[in-house]
Design an enzyme around this catalytic site. Structure first.
Site, PDB file in Angstrom:
ATOM      1  N   TYR A 146      33.913  88.183  36.907  1.00  0.00           N
ATOM      2  CA  TYR A 146      33.979  87.847  38.327  1.00  0.00           C
ATOM      3  C   TYR A 146      34.291  86.368  38.468  1.00  0.00           C
ATOM      4  O   TYR A 146      33.688  85.541  37.775  1.00  0.00           O
ATOM      5  CB  TYR A 146      32.632  88.167  38.993  1.00  0.00           C
ATOM      6  CG  TYR A 146      32.546  87.791  40.457  1.00  0.00           C
ATOM      7  CD1 TYR A 146      33.323  88.457  41.409  1.00  0.00           C
ATOM      8  CD2 TYR A 146      31.682  86.783  40.888  1.00  0.00           C
ATOM      9  CE1 TYR A 146      33.228  88.128  42.758  1.00  0.00           C
ATOM     10  CE2 TYR A 146      31.578  86.458  42.242  1.00  0.00           C
ATOM     11  CZ  TYR A 146      32.357  87.128  43.173  1.00  0.00           C
ATOM     12  OH  TYR A 146      32.254  86.796  44.501  1.00  0.00           O
ATOM     13  N   ASP A 241      35.765  80.019  33.166  1.00  0.00           N
ATOM     14  CA  ASP A 241      34.927  80.035  34.362  1.00  0.00           C
ATOM     15  C   ASP A 241      33.481  79.947  33.892  1.00  0.00           C
ATOM     16  O   ASP A 241      32.892  80.936  33.457  1.00  0.00           O
ATOM     17  CB  ASP A 241      35.176  81.312  35.169  1.00  0.00           C
ATOM     18  CG  ASP A 241      34.337  81.344  36.449  1.00  0.00           C
ATOM     19  OD1 ASP A 241      33.398  80.526  36.565  1.00  0.00           O
ATOM     20  OD2 ASP A 241      34.616  82.197  37.312  1.00  0.00           O
ATOM     21  N   LYS A 269      26.865  76.852  40.631  1.00  0.00           N
ATOM     22  CA  LYS A 269      25.471  77.226  40.359  1.00  0.00           C
ATOM     23  C   LYS A 269      24.605  76.054  39.880  1.00  0.00           C
ATOM     24  O   LYS A 269      24.272  75.206  40.699  1.00  0.00           O
ATOM     25  CB  LYS A 269      25.450  78.452  39.441  1.00  0.00           C
ATOM     26  CG  LYS A 269      26.134  79.634  40.173  1.00  0.00           C
ATOM     27  CD  LYS A 269      25.939  81.013  39.583  1.00  0.00           C
ATOM     28  CE  LYS A 269      26.472  82.036  40.592  1.00  0.00           C
ATOM     29  NZ  LYS A 269      27.489  82.934  40.108  1.00  0.00           N
TER      30      LYS A 269
HETATM   31  C1  LIG Z   1      28.841  83.151  40.936  1.00  0.00           C
HETATM   32  C2  LIG Z   1      30.144  83.083  40.254  1.00  0.00           C
HETATM   33  C3  LIG Z   1      31.325  82.730  40.931  1.00  0.00           C
HETATM   34  C4  LIG Z   1      31.371  82.541  42.412  1.00  0.00           C
HETATM   35  O1  LIG Z   1      30.625  81.454  42.834  1.00  0.00           O
HETATM   36  P1  LIG Z   1      30.136  81.397  44.370  1.00  0.00           P
HETATM   37  O2  LIG Z   1      29.487  80.064  44.468  1.00  0.00           O
HETATM   38  O3  LIG Z   1      29.223  82.549  44.569  1.00  0.00           O
HETATM   39  O4  LIG Z   1      31.361  81.498  45.212  1.00  0.00           O
HETATM   40  C5  LIG Z   1      32.488  82.578  40.202  1.00  0.00           C
HETATM   41  N1  LIG Z   1      32.493  82.771  38.874  1.00  0.00           N
HETATM   42  C6  LIG Z   1      31.394  83.126  38.187  1.00  0.00           C
HETATM   43  C7  LIG Z   1      31.458  83.305  36.709  1.00  0.00           C
HETATM   44  C8  LIG Z   1      30.179  83.299  38.858  1.00  0.00           C
HETATM   45  O5  LIG Z   1      29.108  83.694  38.183  1.00  0.00           O
END
Ligand SMILES: *Cc1c(COP(=O)(O)O)cnc(C)c1O
Length: 431
Positions: A146, A241, A269
């Site tokens: 994701y 990511d 995060k």
């Molecule tokens: C949580 C997450 C996102 C999205 O971040 P948001 O701040 O919720 O938009 C993108 N990539 C990864 C790997 C994530 O865990």
């Protein structure tokens, strides 16, 4: 279902009358596990309290950011101090430099960094940057990873291998996802095939090096190494990511564990310590394609917001204290080992694994290695376990397909109590 026929139910009914599904992000709605989401009134350390005043040990951790636990005094003080000086200026502040310099020092693959407000925004910008820097259109992502909800990333695999992906959300025209290839995670051969077929058209490959959005599935060194080598060979950008893994699996993120330097890293995060901070960073030659230096447009009214950044700086200071990740990693590993032992003892087909301060709980006898294996989990078994634990005051992620998080506020005593609760739950599942 539970004794909470209560304030949570009343609030959820009110919420559903005005907010679609009653929540501002879908997984919070408990659709996967059933029942009523707990409405949280406050948090402290490893605990949250719901609208009935019931306490839960929290392993959601706001879905990753809260590596110091809830309401850590140093973070709260930094936020209060910053707020006193004003909430937003839309002009540069020194704290933005402080956090930029801190992050770049902790992740040497980043020579330049830009701050935004969400992981979605950061990943979306990273893709645009890769396309702008290479002049190419195609991107590769992996099933089960994701990267936020930008249109071109809401894709599932097509019918055949190496065919273009299909939108996984209504509202995304196929024209927007036609350049997105979706491959199997942990399958280096498919990557080789994709580059053989499309090599000079591929702008980037984006991956969660340790996937945390299909429960927990670490990339194999071979898979990630192949990705890095193919990107270099074909002039595509290798994007890690690390929104979830950054400052979570290790101080230097997953890239420090695998010893791979991506071209671009996406962060979020933990970097904001619970406030809306995210970033993308990487090699100067690519990052300088961003406006105002280059032609790739990106902007944000609240980007680098001083109050949010203050929470990030305070968090990044705490996690650099000696032994922070050793202790946290050990506690998390002990937790996973304890869960495995408890499940085995009870004869319940459940397993657990961890990397750093991240863990996976699987309703399957073995941890999965890719998306297809994740999907084989016994969802019914997980849901029963989830509700037994919730009733007993332990809040795991309300889905069989999400990772879990331990914070530095979860000491050995808290873990021990949770394991005892899990033992009782497994015994009940068996009976
Ligand atoms: C949580 C997450 C996102 C999205 O971040 P948001 O701040 O919720 O938009 C993108 N990539 C990864 C790997 C994530 O865990």
């Amino acid at each position: 279902m539970s004794q909470n026929s209560s304030q949570n139910d009343i609030l959820f009914t009110r919420a559903q009358a005005i907010i679609p599904g009653g929540v501002n992000s879908p997984v919070r709605a408990f659709r996967s596990v059933g029942g009523t989401p707990r409405f949280i009134t406050r948090g402290s350390g490893p605990y949250v309290w719901d609208a009935d005043g019931k306490r839960y040990t929290d392993y959601v951790g706001s879905w990753g950011p809260l590596i110091l636990g809830h309401a850590h005094p140093a973070v709260i003080k930094a936020v209060q101090d910053a707020a006193t000086r004003g909430l937003s200026f839309g002009m540069p502040t020194e704290d933005e430099l402080t956090i930029a310099e801190m992050v770049v020092k902790l992740m040497p693959s980043l020579e330049r960094i830009r701050f935004v407000s969400s992981g979605t925004e950061a990943a979306m910008t990273a893709i645009r940057l890769a396309r702008g820097a290479t002049g190419r259109a195609k991107i590769i992502k992996f099933e089960g990873c994701y990267h936020g909800h930008a249109d071109s990333l809401l894709v599932k695999a097509g019918s055949g291998l190496l065919t273009n992906g299909h939108p996984s959300s209504a509202g995304v025209p196929p024209e927007i996802t036609q350049h997105t290839l979706v491959l199997d995670f942990n399958n280096p051969q498919q990557l080789e095939d994709a580059f053989k077929k499309y090599g000079e058209q591929i702008a980037c490959v984006i991956v969660e090096p340790i996937a945390g959005n299909m429960n927990l599935v670490p990339g194999t060194p071979e898979f990630l190494g192949t990705m890095r080598a193919l990107c270099t060979k074909h002039g595509a950008l290798c994007i890690f990511d690390e929104v979830m893994t950054g400052f979570r699996v290790a101080l230097g993120g997953a890239q420090s564990l695998y010893k791979i330097d991506p071209d671009i890293t996406v962060l979020g995060k933990v970097i904001g310590g619970g406030m809306p901070v995210a970033a993308l960073g990487g090699k100067k030659q690519f990052m300088e394609h961003l406006s105002p230096l280059g032609g790739v447009y990106q902007a944000g009214t609240l980007s680098g917001n001083p109050v949010a950044v203050a929470a990030g700086v305070a968090t990044l200071k705490e996690i650099q204290k000696p032994g922070f990740y050793d202790t946290l990693g050990r506690i998390t590993a002990d937790f996973a080992a304890g869960m495995n032992a408890a499940a085995k003892q009870a004869g319940v087909p459940f397993s657990a694994a961890s990397v750093g301060a991240m863990f996976g709980l699987f309703a399957s006898p073995q941890p999965p290695a890719n998306y297809a294996e994740v999907m084989q989990a016994d969802k019914e078994l997980f849901n029963r376990f989830f509700h037994l634990m919730l009733d007993a005051g332990v809040h795991f992620a309300p889905s069989a397909y999400e990772a879990g998080f331990v914070s530095s506020a979860h000491g050995p005593e808290v873990i021990k109590t949770t394991l005892a609760t899990a033992q009782a739950a497994f015994a009940q599942l068996k009976s």
